[in-house]
Design a protein around this motif. Structure first.
Motif, PDB file in Angstrom:
ATOM      1  N   HIS A  86       3.927 -11.824   2.672  1.00  0.00           N
ATOM      2  CA  HIS A  86       3.285 -11.156   3.800  1.00  0.00           C
ATOM      3  C   HIS A  86       4.226 -10.434   4.761  1.00  0.00           C
ATOM      4  O   HIS A  86       3.775  -9.858   5.741  1.00  0.00           O
ATOM      5  CB  HIS A  86       2.383 -12.144   4.559  1.00  0.00           C
ATOM      6  CG  HIS A  86       1.141 -12.485   3.794  1.00  0.00           C
ATOM      7  ND1 HIS A  86       1.065 -13.572   2.932  1.00  0.00           N
ATOM      8  CD2 HIS A  86      -0.074 -11.868   3.703  1.00  0.00           C
ATOM      9  CE1 HIS A  86      -0.129 -13.621   2.382  1.00  0.00           C
ATOM     10  NE2 HIS A  86      -0.843 -12.608   2.820  1.00  0.00           N
ATOM     11  N   ILE A  87       5.546 -10.475   4.487  1.00  0.00           N
ATOM     12  CA  ILE A  87       6.415  -9.603   5.300  1.00  0.00           C
ATOM     13  C   ILE A  87       6.009  -8.156   5.117  1.00  0.00           C
ATOM     14  O   ILE A  87       6.182  -7.332   6.011  1.00  0.00           O
ATOM     15  CB  ILE A  87       7.930  -9.687   4.960  1.00  0.00           C
ATOM     16  CG1 ILE A  87       8.170 -10.243   3.578  1.00  0.00           C
ATOM     17  CG2 ILE A  87       8.703 -10.409   6.034  1.00  0.00           C
ATOM     18  CD1 ILE A  87       9.649 -10.158   3.165  1.00  0.00           C
ATOM     19  N   LEU A  88       5.477  -7.834   3.941  1.00  0.00           N
ATOM     20  CA  LEU A  88       5.043  -6.460   3.672  1.00  0.00           C
ATOM     21  C   LEU A  88       3.980  -6.023   4.674  1.00  0.00           C
ATOM     22  O   LEU A  88       3.923  -4.857   5.057  1.00  0.00           O
ATOM     23  CB  LEU A  88       4.487  -6.356   2.249  1.00  0.00           C
ATOM     24  CG  LEU A  88       5.530  -6.349   1.126  1.00  0.00           C
ATOM     25  CD1 LEU A  88       4.856  -6.479  -0.233  1.00  0.00           C
ATOM     26  CD2 LEU A  88       6.368  -5.079   1.184  1.00  0.00           C
ATOM     27  N   VAL A  89       3.153  -6.975   5.115  1.00  0.00           N
ATOM     28  CA  VAL A  89       2.118  -6.651   6.092  1.00  0.00           C
ATOM     29  C   VAL A  89       2.692  -6.709   7.517  1.00  0.00           C
ATOM     30  O   VAL A  89       2.439  -5.819   8.326  1.00  0.00           O
ATOM     31  CB  VAL A  89       0.918  -7.612   5.960  1.00  0.00           C
ATOM     32  CG1 VAL A  89      -0.118  -7.333   7.030  1.00  0.00           C
ATOM     33  CG2 VAL A  89       0.299  -7.501   4.579  1.00  0.00           C
ATOM     34  N   ARG A  90       3.478  -7.747   7.773  1.00  0.00           N
ATOM     35  CA  ARG A  90       4.024  -7.920   9.134  1.00  0.00           C
ATOM     36  C   ARG A  90       4.940  -6.756   9.518  1.00  0.00           C
ATOM     37  O   ARG A  90       4.926  -6.298  10.650  1.00  0.00           O
ATOM     38  CB  ARG A  90       4.795  -9.243   9.221  1.00  0.00           C
ATOM     39  CG  ARG A  90       3.919 -10.493   9.212  1.00  0.00           C
ATOM     40  CD  ARG A  90       4.690 -11.701   9.712  1.00  0.00           C
ATOM     41  NE  ARG A  90       5.859 -12.000   8.895  1.00  0.00           N
ATOM     42  CZ  ARG A  90       5.834 -12.669   7.733  1.00  0.00           C
ATOM     43  NH1 ARG A  90       4.692 -13.116   7.275  1.00  0.00           N
ATOM     44  NH2 ARG A  90       6.936 -12.891   7.054  1.00  0.00           N
ATOM     45  N   ASN A  91       5.752  -6.312   8.559  1.00  0.00           N
ATOM     46  CA  ASN A  91       6.688  -5.204   8.850  1.00  0.00           C
ATOM     47  C   ASN A  91       6.185  -3.867   8.313  1.00  0.00           C
ATOM     48  O   ASN A  91       6.961  -2.937   8.119  1.00  0.00           O
ATOM     49  CB  ASN A  91       8.056  -5.504   8.248  1.00  0.00           C
ATOM     50  CG  ASN A  91       8.671  -6.762   8.789  1.00  0.00           C
ATOM     51  OD1 ASN A  91       8.231  -7.293   9.813  1.00  0.00           O
ATOM     52  ND2 ASN A  91       9.690  -7.265   8.121  1.00  0.00           N
ATOM     53  N   ILE A  95       8.313  -0.471   7.356  1.00  0.00           N
ATOM     54  CA  ILE A  95       8.519  -0.255   5.927  1.00  0.00           C
ATOM     55  C   ILE A  95       7.980   1.109   5.511  1.00  0.00           C
ATOM     56  O   ILE A  95       8.598   1.829   4.738  1.00  0.00           O
ATOM     57  CB  ILE A  95       7.860  -1.383   5.102  1.00  0.00           C
ATOM     58  CG1 ILE A  95       8.665  -2.672   5.249  1.00  0.00           C
ATOM     59  CG2 ILE A  95       7.749  -0.984   3.636  1.00  0.00           C
ATOM     60  CD1 ILE A  95       8.043  -3.875   4.597  1.00  0.00           C
ATOM     61  N   MET A  96       6.835   1.496   6.065  1.00  0.00           N
ATOM     62  CA  MET A  96       6.283   2.806   5.726  1.00  0.00           C
ATOM     63  C   MET A  96       7.177   3.924   6.279  1.00  0.00           C
ATOM     64  O   MET A  96       7.229   5.018   5.736  1.00  0.00           O
ATOM     65  CB  MET A  96       4.860   2.941   6.262  1.00  0.00           C
ATOM     66  CG  MET A  96       3.874   2.017   5.540  1.00  0.00           C
ATOM     67  SD  MET A  96       2.169   2.581   5.531  1.00  0.00           S
ATOM     68  CE  MET A  96       1.881   2.900   7.236  1.00  0.00           C
ATOM     69  N   GLN A  97       7.876   3.633   7.376  1.00  0.00           N
ATOM     70  CA  GLN A  97       8.762   4.652   7.948  1.00  0.00           C
ATOM     71  C   GLN A  97      10.109   4.732   7.228  1.00  0.00           C
ATOM     72  O   GLN A  97      10.601   5.819   6.925  1.00  0.00           O
ATOM     73  CB  GLN A  97       9.013   4.356   9.433  1.00  0.00           C
ATOM     74  CG  GLN A  97       7.856   4.736  10.343  1.00  0.00           C
ATOM     75  CD  GLN A  97       8.115   4.323  11.777  1.00  0.00           C
ATOM     76  OE1 GLN A  97       8.852   3.375  12.036  1.00  0.00           O
ATOM     77  NE2 GLN A  97       7.514   5.027  12.720  1.00  0.00           N
TER      78      GLN A  97
END
Lengths: 190, 190
Positions: A86-91, A95-97
DNA sequence: TAGTAATTAGGACAATTGACCTAATCGGTA
DNA sequence: TACCGATTAGGTCAATTGTCCTAATTACTA
């Protein structure tokens, strides 16, 4: 040695290396953001490789702290693995930037054939060993390392595509699939 | 306009952008490899963004050709999807050295907030649409795009980790898992 | 208070960058 | 042959790079 100034420089370089990349960040950029002169900067770090080394060491320390916190925070190995997923969601926004801080750094250093690549890869190894430990605790001892690499691989892939497509829904969908994958893994086992 | 010279410049720039990265490659680097003067180079391309644009267009054309060839070569959609999966093995050496040409370029352009990022992402989109078409042909119409993104994601993740860890066995293992994933997908369907 | 080490500022250095200009040379046509 | 546009070479430009030096300032100690 003045710890605050040095620490501020490393923290600022860390941020800029992540946001703009290592090569694209100059001494002047960092010094400006910190609010010191280039001469002062050179007093603390003689070469660009030296500041890179310091940034990697800082990231290694922070990563170890984070893993230790997950270890305490998650009650079961499955809970802990989910904290990773879930770091993918939290950050997500960052991450998208700018992508994954680890993956994009390793990729850049690899292209430049930079000697520090091995050090940067140690960041991946920290996650790899920690994840592998969780899977071992789940009784999946033999496959533990492969499963760890598989999860690392998926988070890297999601980060790269999220950065290119700027697609928030895609990130959530893939996180959901990872959650399902983890559930299936322990279902088959139990 | 001299097509051979111009084409040679683009092809050389394409290779260098892949091997060293866009920012790290200078006009002088390209001109030297081609064997022409910097002045001559400037006659063909006024700005660095212009040569980048040409390289992306070249890659788009080559990718379309490759996808068309896969379309003819693979007898079934499953065969064709496998052709995609196995680029990881066919290009393994280069991927372990310089990563995925598409992913690493998009990642770099994203960090620099370069306007050409949208163009580069079109490379991903070509694969995305082509894969999506294969899944649709398999009758998985509604999930087709998600499945396409999922495969893209996995190939990106494998490329990134292969580049960092230099682990040949890992690549083969993940390709095997992708093959299994594809088999399961059509088993459930049939 | 005096003196010494740590820290900072500001500049200089050669090298390289993307960009631009002009003169020479090439190839084909009138 | 004479001409003209296409192509190429070579040099110049300001800006920026990583690196380095020296002088000033600060902080601490005797």
């Amino acid at each position: 040695m003045s710890a605050p100034t040095r620490e501020t420089i490393i923290a600022t370089a860390d941020r800029l290396f992540y946001e703009r990349g290592f090569e694209a960040t100059s001494f002047a950029n960092i010094a400006e953001k910190v609010g010191i002169s280039r001469g002062n900067f050179y007093y603390h770090f003689k070469t660009k490789d030296e500041i890179l080394e310091a940034v990697i060491l800082r990231r290694l320390a922070f990563t170890q702290d984070m893993l230790a916190q997950w270890q305490a925070e998650g009650k079961t190995p499955v809970d802990r693995i989910r904290l990773f997923i879930h770091i993918l969601v939290r950050n997500q926004t960052k991450i998208m930037q700018h992508g994954c801080p680890v993956g994009t750094l390793c990729s850049e250093l690899s292209k430049q054939q930079h000697p520090a690549l091995a050090h940067a890869t140690r960041l991946f190894t920290l996650f790899r060993l920690w994840l592998s430990g969780q899977f071992t605790e789940l009784g999946l001892t033999e496959r533990a390392d492969s499963l760890a690499m598989h999860l690392l691989m998926r988070s890297q892939g999601v980060a790269t595509l999220a950065q290119s497509f700027q697609d928030e829904a895609f990130v959530h969908e893939e996180v959901r699939l990872m959650d399902n994958w983890l559930n299936d893994l322990i279902d088959v086992k139990g």
